[in-house]
Write a protein that holds these residues in place. Structure first.
Motif: not given
Length: 140
Positions: A84-110
């Motif tokens: 779901x995070x990836x899908x929303x990022x893809x949509x935001x990227x297409x709309x030009x509003x993605x400010x920071x690409x998805x990042x896996x920061x591990x526990x507890x940030x996710x």
């Protein structure tokens, strides 16, 4: 009728409330709970909620909103899974509003990303932040 106690809302200025409603419906799964024109300030006001808890995002019409949530200050929304995070990022990227690409920061940030709303406020979408579990563990 019960009294609201605790953290109940956050209020932000929005230039085009309809655009903001569309944004928060799309990226935060929220819908309008209340809408009015505040007669004291002659401005449109809406309350949005994802209906998962008694908390609303209040949007108040303002012709020149100053983004107060950015670049790091943000609203956070948990997603079902990484897809779901990836899908929303893809949509935001297409709309030009993605400010920071998805990042896996591990526990507890996710797994998380930043998206800009129509007025420049920052929304974090994430998966794997154990906020609910952490709060439950400290309610003893």
């Amino acid at each position: 009728m019960s009294n609201d106690i605790g953290f109940t809302h956050i209020a932000l200025s929005a230039k085009d409330i309809d655009k903001s409603i569309h944004f928060y419906t799309t990226y935060a799964n929220m819908s309008v709970m209340h809408e009015r024109v505040d007669e004291d300030i002659d401005k449109r006001v809406v309350w949005l909620s994802d209906k998962t808890r008694p908390f609303v995002l209040v949007l108040v019409q303002n012709s020149d909103p100053t983004p107060v949530l950015g670049p790091f200050a943000h609203l956070g929304v948990g997603c079902r899974d990484k897809d779901e995070v990836d899908q929303l990022c893809h949509q935001a990227r297409k709309e030009g509003i993605l400010a920071k690409e998805a990042t896996d920061s591990g526990y507890p940030v996710g797994y998380w990303a930043f998206i800009r709303d129509p007025d420049g406020h920052t929304l974090e979408i994430s998966y794997g932040q154990e906020i609910g579990l952490t709060v439950e563990q400290h309610q003893a």
